[in-house]
Design an enzyme around this catalytic site. Sequence first.
Site, mmCIF file in Angstrom:
data_model
loop_
_atom_site.group_PDB
_atom_site.id
_atom_site.type_symbol
_atom_site.label_atom_id
_atom_site.label_comp_id
_atom_site.label_asym_id
_atom_site.label_seq_id
_atom_site.Cartn_x
_atom_site.Cartn_y
_atom_site.Cartn_z
ATOM 1 N N TRP A 275 0.806 -1.218 0.000
ATOM 2 C CA TRP A 275 0.000 0.000 0.000
ATOM 3 C C TRP A 275 0.841 1.271 0.000
ATOM 4 O O TRP A 275 0.313 2.364 -0.164
ATOM 5 C CB TRP A 275 -0.877 0.034 1.268
ATOM 6 C CG TRP A 275 -0.101 -0.388 2.499
ATOM 7 C CD1 TRP A 275 -0.086 -1.639 3.055
ATOM 8 C CD2 TRP A 275 0.805 0.397 3.287
ATOM 9 N NE1 TRP A 275 0.776 -1.677 4.130
ATOM 10 C CE2 TRP A 275 1.330 -0.430 4.300
ATOM 11 C CE3 TRP A 275 1.222 1.733 3.229
ATOM 12 C CZ2 TRP A 275 2.249 0.015 5.243
ATOM 13 C CZ3 TRP A 275 2.139 2.183 4.164
ATOM 14 C CH2 TRP A 275 2.641 1.332 5.157
ATOM 15 N N LYS B 274 -2.967 -8.577 -7.439
ATOM 16 C CA LYS B 274 -3.794 -8.448 -6.236
ATOM 17 C C LYS B 274 -3.385 -7.169 -5.519
ATOM 18 O O LYS B 274 -2.250 -7.010 -5.095
ATOM 19 C CB LYS B 274 -3.628 -9.626 -5.278
ATOM 20 C CG LYS B 274 -4.688 -9.531 -4.190
ATOM 21 C CD LYS B 274 -4.354 -10.226 -2.904
ATOM 22 C CE LYS B 274 -3.373 -9.516 -2.019
ATOM 23 N NZ LYS B 274 -3.905 -8.313 -1.340
ATOM 24 N N GLU C 118 -5.179 -4.642 0.388
ATOM 25 C CA GLU C 118 -6.510 -4.384 0.944
ATOM 26 C C GLU C 118 -6.581 -2.991 1.572
ATOM 27 O O GLU C 118 -7.664 -2.468 1.807
ATOM 28 C CB GLU C 118 -6.892 -5.472 1.952
ATOM 29 C CG GLU C 118 -5.933 -5.683 3.124
ATOM 30 C CD GLU C 118 -4.760 -6.635 2.803
ATOM 31 O OE1 GLU C 118 -4.120 -6.451 1.743
ATOM 32 O OE2 GLU C 118 -4.476 -7.521 3.631
ATOM 33 N N SER D 57 6.280 -7.339 2.741
ATOM 34 C CA SER D 57 7.108 -7.661 3.905
ATOM 35 C C SER D 57 7.887 -8.965 3.700
ATOM 36 O O SER D 57 7.527 -9.794 2.854
ATOM 37 C CB SER D 57 6.221 -7.809 5.131
ATOM 38 O OG SER D 57 5.318 -8.874 4.918
ATOM 39 N N GLU E 283 10.506 -8.186 -3.830
ATOM 40 C CA GLU E 283 11.008 -6.871 -3.380
ATOM 41 C C GLU E 283 10.534 -6.697 -1.944
ATOM 42 O O GLU E 283 9.355 -6.446 -1.703
ATOM 43 C CB GLU E 283 10.443 -5.755 -4.270
ATOM 44 C CG GLU E 283 10.841 -5.835 -5.726
ATOM 45 C CD GLU E 283 12.307 -5.515 -5.964
ATOM 46 O OE1 GLU E 283 12.979 -5.002 -5.047
ATOM 47 O OE2 GLU E 283 12.778 -5.799 -7.072
ATOM 48 N N GLY F 101 11.724 -5.843 2.459
ATOM 49 C CA GLY F 101 11.969 -4.661 3.297
ATOM 50 C C GLY F 101 13.395 -4.145 3.281
ATOM 51 O O GLY F 101 14.236 -4.607 2.509
ATOM 52 N N CYS G 11 10.442 1.435 1.768
ATOM 53 C CA CYS G 11 11.353 0.301 1.971
ATOM 54 C C CYS G 11 12.810 0.753 1.979
ATOM 55 O O CYS G 11 13.657 0.109 2.569
ATOM 56 C CB CYS G 11 11.109 -0.752 0.907
ATOM 57 S SG CYS G 11 11.022 -0.048 -0.733
ATOM 58 N N GLU H 209 12.784 -3.544 10.792
ATOM 59 C CA GLU H 209 12.171 -2.525 9.943
ATOM 60 C C GLU H 209 10.930 -1.968 10.647
ATOM 61 O O GLU H 209 10.020 -2.722 10.984
ATOM 62 C CB GLU H 209 11.770 -3.131 8.595
ATOM 63 C CG GLU H 209 11.271 -2.074 7.635
ATOM 64 C CD GLU H 209 10.766 -2.658 6.322
ATOM 65 O OE1 GLU H 209 10.077 -3.678 6.356
ATOM 66 O OE2 GLU H 209 11.060 -2.064 5.270
ATOM 67 N N LYS I 153 20.482 -9.956 0.373
ATOM 68 C CA LYS I 153 20.181 -10.493 1.710
ATOM 69 C C LYS I 153 18.658 -10.667 1.848
ATOM 70 O O LYS I 153 18.000 -11.011 0.856
ATOM 71 C CB LYS I 153 20.802 -9.598 2.779
ATOM 72 C CG LYS I 153 22.337 -9.572 2.675
ATOM 73 C CD LYS I 153 22.936 -8.349 3.293
ATOM 74 C CE LYS I 153 23.572 -8.566 4.625
ATOM 75 N NZ LYS I 153 24.200 -7.355 5.166
HETATM 76 P P1 NAD Z 1 2.607 -7.052 3.525
HETATM 77 O O1 NAD Z 1 3.608 -8.102 3.248
HETATM 78 O O2 NAD Z 1 1.791 -7.140 4.747
HETATM 79 O O3 NAD Z 1 1.561 -6.988 2.316
HETATM 80 C C1 NAD Z 1 1.996 -6.832 0.975
HETATM 81 C C2 NAD Z 1 1.000 -7.527 0.072
HETATM 82 O O4 NAD Z 1 1.095 -8.929 0.304
HETATM 83 C C3 NAD Z 1 -0.449 -7.127 0.332
HETATM 84 O O5 NAD Z 1 -1.142 -7.090 -0.883
HETATM 85 C C4 NAD Z 1 -0.948 -8.278 1.191
HETATM 86 O O6 NAD Z 1 -2.336 -8.470 1.093
HETATM 87 C C5 NAD Z 1 -0.186 -9.445 0.588
HETATM 88 N N1 NAD Z 1 0.012 -10.596 1.466
HETATM 89 C C6 NAD Z 1 0.147 -10.609 2.817
HETATM 90 N N2 NAD Z 1 0.333 -11.868 3.246
HETATM 91 C C7 NAD Z 1 0.323 -12.664 2.152
HETATM 92 C C8 NAD Z 1 0.475 -14.064 1.940
HETATM 93 N N3 NAD Z 1 0.653 -14.902 2.953
HETATM 94 N N4 NAD Z 1 0.432 -14.534 0.682
HETATM 95 C C9 NAD Z 1 0.253 -13.715 -0.355
HETATM 96 N N5 NAD Z 1 0.090 -12.371 -0.226
HETATM 97 C C10 NAD Z 1 0.140 -11.858 1.022
HETATM 98 O O7 NAD Z 1 3.374 -5.669 3.433
HETATM 99 P P2 NAD Z 1 2.759 -4.227 3.576
HETATM 100 O O8 NAD Z 1 2.538 -3.964 5.020
HETATM 101 O O9 NAD Z 1 1.620 -4.028 2.642
HETATM 102 O O10 NAD Z 1 3.959 -3.328 3.022
HETATM 103 C C11 NAD Z 1 5.044 -2.998 3.794
HETATM 104 C C12 NAD Z 1 6.224 -3.871 3.480
HETATM 105 O O11 NAD Z 1 6.518 -3.832 2.092
HETATM 106 C C13 NAD Z 1 7.474 -3.398 4.161
HETATM 107 O O12 NAD Z 1 8.179 -4.486 4.701
HETATM 108 C C14 NAD Z 1 8.271 -2.754 3.040
HETATM 109 O O13 NAD Z 1 9.638 -2.700 3.252
HETATM 110 C C15 NAD Z 1 7.907 -3.587 1.875
HETATM 111 N N6 NAD Z 1 8.132 -2.859 0.616
HETATM 112 C C16 NAD Z 1 9.192 -3.216 -0.170
HETATM 113 C C17 NAD Z 1 9.460 -2.508 -1.345
HETATM 114 C C18 NAD Z 1 10.622 -2.863 -2.243
HETATM 115 O O14 NAD Z 1 10.610 -2.455 -3.392
HETATM 116 N N7 NAD Z 1 11.611 -3.584 -1.775
HETATM 117 C C19 NAD Z 1 8.642 -1.450 -1.717
HETATM 118 C C20 NAD Z 1 7.583 -1.127 -0.887
HETATM 119 C C21 NAD Z 1 7.327 -1.848 0.277
#
Ligand code: NAD
Length: 499
Positions: free
Chosen positions: A162, A186, A189, A239, A260, A262, A295, A401, A471
């Site tokens: 998000w 997807k 939410e 995450s 991609e 954290g 991130c 993080e 990593k």
């Molecule tokens: P999140 O992992 O909770 O959710 C990300 C997405 O994954 C959402 O659409 C969620 O519904 C889905 N999801 C959650 N559990 C799942 C599962 N078991 N199977 C399949 N899909 C699942 O992360 P968040 O809170 O939305 O975003 C924050 C995280 O994203 C932070 O850790 C951040 O560092 C990372 N992030 C990384 C980058 C990058 O480019 N490296 C960019 C932005 C955010």
Amino acid sequence: MASLTPTLDPHQLATALGAHHLIDGVLVPGTQTFEVYNPATMDVIAQAAAGDAAVVEQAVESARRAQSAWSATKARDRGKAVARCGALLEAHSEELGLLTALETGKALRTESRVEANVLADCFVYFGGLASELTGETIPFSPDVLTFTIREPVGVVGGIIPWNAPLLLMALKVAPALVAGNTVVIKASEEAPFGVLRVAQIMQQALPPGVFNLIVGDGPGCGAALAEHPGVDKLTFTGSVAAGRSVYRAAAEKLVPVTLELGGKSPMIIMGDADLDKAVAGAIGGMRFTRQGQSCTAASRMFVHRSLVETFVQQLTEQVDKMVMGDPLDEATDIGTIISRRQYDRVKSYIALGEQLCEDVEGAKAWTCSALPTDPKLADGLFVRPVIFTGLDNNTRVAREEIFGPVTMVIPFDSFEEVLELANDSEYGLAATIWTQDLNTAMRAVHRLEAGFVQVNQNLVVQPMLSYGGVKISGLGKEASLASMLEHFTHKKTVLINMA
Ligand code: NAD
């Protein structure tokens, strides 16, 4: 139903988009719904669709049906369609900026409008790369003409977070489509409406089924997409925990995956750095304007001991002046945290850091900026930025993080010491070093364990630059020609015996 005319009323647009998925070219009402909140007021914005395994099935079937005709479309024509998406999205960029500000709480002027503009640019950039989907000839034998061709992987399943939903979706969808794949994304939410609007707008330039967008939670809808046997490639941003689960699903099916994840990115300020630039870079790099929900946030600032006092003074003074307020207000620099869950998480880390400060002599939490006073924002998820000093790199605040407006300043004395500290992290997404000395900069560039390293600047991901971590920050790269070729095509080797 939402009209395709750009609208500058994000509440009305979210309500009109309402509880839908976008499948096979049309908005499909969800059978189950959930409420999406405006994090600045905690009022309900609108209902969103809660997708489940049946919705995933429908979307993947739609993408599979569309796949052969789309992959057989001339590459340049696919590129033109994707570039046209960019032009259509550009015409809607103000609308998309407003909708993103409303649902994510990211300030319009400093964040959401900027993201909406980069979104369009991303489609234009990848649209222009269609003619680069080339193979090579190989001098295997004079009697055997040997070459490679690039083919699409098939149906791509993408899962996005998000914090920058428009851009992070574009980095997956645009290259996947240009390479001849069809896509199911997807949405998070927590920010479903902006990306749903993008999907609706893009249908004007794409055949039905080529790009499908579904909304739903992670463990149900996201996991069903990751595990679906009709999905040939997974690409995930989010995450580490959810990334591991997507990786397991990919391993079970033996399909390729890009992750991609954290970060806990170091920013190193050497003793010879231009301090004014470094302070500005710290504010930009820590993404205070996005409440630190990035991130690549510079959440560990290593500052040469000779500069620490002045650096902290200038940094706190400048963060203090940033205006926290209604994300839709042009005067606002800093908006809100996305959700109650994330708010509680960030607050618990701040409480932990404050507790540590009480136990460590000389440690301090510098809490900056002021909460908004407007009564209509009284329930909003605003968090004052915190800069910890005096805590070391082994504390949980330094190792985990936080994904909020929390950073720390850690002094160092020597180059060797700071390189060791910077690399002492499970993460390896981004890193910056600030110095006037090219030799020092280059030595650090080679040794920093990160996928995206910058000297004397702190830019966010840009179309054309490969971006991704090492990593536990992830696997694979996004955003560039090289990443499109590597992650969204298969190379087929062909040998023609002419003897
Ligand atoms: P999140 O992992 O909770 O959710 C990300 C997405 O994954 C959402 O659409 C969620 O519904 C889905 N999801 C959650 N559990 C799942 C599962 N078991 N199977 C399949 N899909 C699942 O992360 P968040 O809170 O939305 O975003 C924050 C995280 O994203 C932070 O850790 C951040 O560092 C990372 N992030 C990384 C980058 C990058 O480019 N490296 C960019 C932005 C955010």
